[in-house]
Design a protein around this motif. Structure first.
Motif, short mmCIF file in Angstrom:
data_model
loop_
_atom_site.label_atom_id
_atom_site.label_comp_id
_atom_site.label_asym_id
_atom_site.label_seq_id
_atom_site.Cartn_x
_atom_site.Cartn_y
_atom_site.Cartn_z
N ARG A 1 23.69 67.75 24.14
CA ARG A 1 22.67 67.06 24.93
C ARG A 1 22.82 65.55 24.88
O ARG A 1 22.01 64.82 25.44
N VAL A 2 23.87 65.07 24.23
CA VAL A 2 24.12 63.63 24.13
C VAL A 2 25.30 63.28 25.03
O VAL A 2 26.38 63.85 24.90
N ILE A 3 25.06 62.32 25.95
CA ILE A 3 26.06 61.91 26.92
C ILE A 3 26.18 60.40 26.94
O ILE A 3 25.41 59.70 26.26
N ASN A 4 27.11 59.88 27.72
CA ASN A 4 27.27 58.42 27.73
C ASN A 4 26.23 57.73 28.63
O ASN A 4 25.51 58.39 29.38
N ALA A 5 26.16 56.44 28.54
CA ALA A 5 25.13 55.65 29.23
C ALA A 5 25.26 55.67 30.75
O ALA A 5 24.30 55.38 31.45
N ARG A 6 26.41 56.04 31.24
CA ARG A 6 26.61 56.14 32.70
C ARG A 6 26.20 57.51 33.23
O ARG A 6 26.23 57.74 34.43
N GLY A 7 25.86 58.42 32.32
CA GLY A 7 25.43 59.75 32.73
C GLY A 7 26.54 60.77 32.79
O GLY A 7 26.42 61.77 33.48
N TYR A 8 27.60 60.53 32.06
CA TYR A 8 28.76 61.43 32.07
C TYR A 8 29.03 62.02 30.69
O TYR A 8 28.74 61.40 29.67
N ILE A 9 29.66 63.18 30.70
CA ILE A 9 30.23 63.76 29.48
C ILE A 9 31.42 62.89 29.10
O ILE A 9 32.26 62.59 29.94
N SER A 10 31.48 62.49 27.85
CA SER A 10 32.56 61.61 27.39
C SER A 10 33.74 62.37 26.82
O SER A 10 34.79 61.79 26.58
N LEU A 11 33.58 63.64 26.57
CA LEU A 11 34.62 64.42 25.92
C LEU A 11 35.72 64.80 26.89
O LEU A 11 35.54 64.75 28.10
N ILE B 1 20.75 72.31 32.96
CA ILE B 1 21.08 70.98 33.43
C ILE B 1 22.24 71.07 34.42
O ILE B 1 23.26 71.68 34.12
N GLU B 2 22.06 70.47 35.58
CA GLU B 2 23.12 70.46 36.59
C GLU B 2 24.16 69.42 36.21
O GLU B 2 23.83 68.27 35.94
N VAL B 3 25.41 69.84 36.18
CA VAL B 3 26.53 68.97 35.82
C VAL B 3 27.57 69.05 36.93
O VAL B 3 27.98 70.14 37.30
N SER B 4 27.98 67.90 37.45
CA SER B 4 29.00 67.89 38.50
C SER B 4 30.34 68.30 37.92
O SER B 4 30.54 68.34 36.70
N ASP B 5 31.30 68.57 38.80
CA ASP B 5 32.65 68.93 38.36
C ASP B 5 33.28 67.82 37.52
O ASP B 5 34.11 68.08 36.65
#
Length: 105
Positions: free
Chosen positions: A56-66, A83-87
């Motif tokens: 549930r922790v993501i970067n400040a731009r709203g993206y998965i950092s991994l 939670i909806e996540v784009s490709d």
């Protein structure tokens, strides 16, 4: 375990299902503003079987950092959380961002 790690883990445990927080949000909530990068380092050392909702922790731009398989693992877990996540791994922070004091769902 350090006091810093304990505070980070306590903050992450507060994020309700269906919401996300940024690394910076967690650092600030834990009392360590400007330590977002260190939050990421702590999370990178978690065992794979942890019960902590690290995903549930993501970067400040709203993206998965991994990257690689971890990207897909986090994306799947967020999707399971509703939670909806784009490709590309983007999450709508206006819709899903949680902050301390917000009512849990």
């Amino acid at each position: 375990m350090t006091e810093f790690e304990l505070q980070i883990f306590a903050a992450i445990h507060q994020i309700p299902k269906g919401k996300v927080a940024t690394y910076g949000d967690i650092a600030k909530l834990a009392g360590f503003a400007n330590y977002a990068r260190q939050v990421g380092k702590v999370l990178s050392r978690l065992p794979s079987d942890t019960k902590l909702p690290w995903f549930r922790v993501i970067n400040a731009r709203g993206y998965i950092s991994l990257t690689d398989h971890c990207f897909f693992r986090q994306k799947d877990k967020l999707s399971e959380d509703g939670i909806e996540v784009s490709d590309e791994g983007e999450i709508d922070l206006k819709r899903y961002r949680w902050s301390a004091g917000s009512p849990a769902l």
